[in-house]
Design a protein around this motif. Structure first.
Motif, PDB file in Angstrom:
ATOM      1  N   THR A 232      41.395   5.776  39.694  1.00 24.85           N
ATOM      2  CA  THR A 232      40.986   4.484  39.132  1.00 24.85           C
ATOM      3  C   THR A 232      40.404   4.623  37.722  1.00 24.85           C
TER       4      THR A 232
ATOM      5  N   GLY B 245      38.314   0.360  31.646  1.00 21.11           N
ATOM      6  CA  GLY B 245      38.544  -0.988  31.132  1.00 21.11           C
ATOM      7  C   GLY B 245      39.840  -1.194  30.377  1.00 21.11           C
TER       8      GLY B 245
ATOM      9  N   SER C 169      49.592  -1.653  28.771  1.00 18.89           N
ATOM     10  CA  SER C 169      49.397  -2.518  27.603  1.00 18.89           C
ATOM     11  C   SER C 169      49.849  -1.849  26.315  1.00 18.89           C
TER      12      SER C 169
ATOM     13  N   ALA D 212      41.521   4.590  34.637  1.00 23.10           N
ATOM     14  CA  ALA D 212      41.869   3.636  33.580  1.00 23.10           C
ATOM     15  C   ALA D 212      41.168   2.304  33.803  1.00 23.10           C
ATOM     16  N   SER D 213      41.201   1.795  35.031  1.00 27.49           N
ATOM     17  CA  SER D 213      40.554   0.495  35.246  1.00 27.49           C
ATOM     18  C   SER D 213      39.044   0.609  35.082  1.00 27.49           C
ATOM     19  N   GLU D 214      38.482   1.738  35.497  1.00 27.86           N
ATOM     20  CA  GLU D 214      37.029   1.910  35.297  1.00 27.86           C
ATOM     21  C   GLU D 214      36.677   1.957  33.809  1.00 27.86           C
TER      22      GLU D 214
ATOM     23  N   ASP E 134      44.456  -1.074  30.631  1.00 32.48           N
ATOM     24  CA  ASP E 134      45.686  -0.948  31.409  1.00 32.48           C
ATOM     25  C   ASP E 134      46.657  -0.118  30.570  1.00 32.48           C
TER      26      ASP E 134
END
Ligand SMILES: O=C(O)c1cc(=O)[nH]c(=O)n1[C@@H]1O[C@H](COP(=O)(O)O)[C@@H](O)[C@H]1O
Length: 290
Positions: free
Chosen positions: A214, A220, A225, A216-218, A222
């Motif tokens: 996780t 912040g 993109s 990348a999401s942590e 994507d």
């Protein structure tokens, strides 16, 4: 255009890229000596077996360089053979240096008339993203691709990649990896604007491990993109890695052929007579994920 060409090849064959990393234990398995001649034979056989089966191959330069000039000659031959076989090449050199030296690296790998010319290379932005400019420019001139390390698969990468930009720097308040993703996206957006728009995949890509969980999401962002291809080191050829690819990159990025799943030992460990089958198995396991 490089990004579109890669996406087309992935649509045809599936998302697998086979890394050509001639480890000693693999040379043993293939009945080849630990010499430049052994590495040459291993690599040319791999290319011959994979022609028409996968979209891309990724020779790892270090395994050739360790044998000196004869090893580098074997790398030149491998790149030429892959080109003739219609395989897209990602030359894994992870280069990164001050701008003027980076210009020489760029000419070595991205000039069509260089003996080591490849369709694309891996680069390291950890001397500063701006130092990569000569490679990004030459890739544009000669329609090549560049994969910029963002979140690598090795745990040691975190101390640099997860760090946040210092006060007074452009990346202040953002993770180092997040700011690299944004800069790659900006380069793709600038090229897309110059082409007059469209949703073609850009030539500037990222390296993001399928094993990052996780992160990348942590942090912040994507990875998708970036609007360019994502080279994703993916563990194992026996279906392992499928769940990780979906979790990290999402079905949409997989469906638009944005994620190039690369594995080396997982396929090469099947031996010379099993490489094609192992790559096909993995392609089939991954291609319907989107
Ligand atoms: O750029 C790469 O390909 C790369 C990035 C990364 O984050 N992790 C990573 O393992 N790699 C490369 O991918 C290959 C991994 O090989 P296997 O573990 O045998 O699939 C090696 O050539 C690594 O240098």
């Amino acid at each position: 255009m490089f990004g579109a060409r890669l996406a087309e090849a992935m649509a045809e064959h599936g998302p697998v890229c086979v890394g050509i990393d001639p480890h000693d234990h693999l040379l043993d398995l293939w009945g080849l000596p630990h010499t430049a001649a052994g590495v040459r034979e291993f690599s040319l056989r791999t290319v011959a077996e994979l022609a028409g089966t996968v979209a891309a191959v990724k020779p790892q330069s270090a395994f050739f360089e360790q044998y000196g000039a004869a090893g580098v000659a074997a790398l030149e031959e491998t790149l030429a053979a892959a080109r003739e076989a219609g395989l897209i090449t990602v030359l894994d050199v992870k280069r990164g240096d001050i701008g003027s030296t980076m210009g020489a690296y760029a000419r070595a790998y991205l000039s069509p008339d260089s003996p080591l010319a490849a369709d694309s290379i891996t680069v390291s932005p950890y001397l500063g993203f701006g130092a990569l400019a000569p490679a990004l420019e030459l890739a544009g001139t000669h329609d090549r691709g560049v994969f910029v390390l963002a979140l690598t698969s090795n745990p040691e990468g975190r101390e640099v990649q997860h760090a946040h930009g210092a006060a007074g720097t452009e990346g202040f308040g953002t993770s180092v990896a997040g700011s690299i993703v944004a800069k790659v996206a900006a380069h793709n957006a600038a090229e897309a604007a110059a082409r007059g728009g469209g949703d073609e995949l850009g030539r500037f890509g990222l390296v993001v491990g399928a094993t990052i969980g996780t992160a990348a999401s942590e942090l912040g962002f994507d990875p998708a993109s970036c609007a360019g291809p994502i080279l994703a080191p993916t563990p194992g050829a026996q279906g392992a890695g499928v769940a990780e690819l979906v979790a990290v990159f999402g079905a949409a990025a997989l469906a638009r052929n944005q994620v190039l799943a690369t594995t080396s030992r997982g396929v090469l460990g099947a031996g010379p007579d099993g490489v094609r089958e192992a790559a096909t198995f993995l392609n089939e396991a991954l291609r319907d994920l989107g």
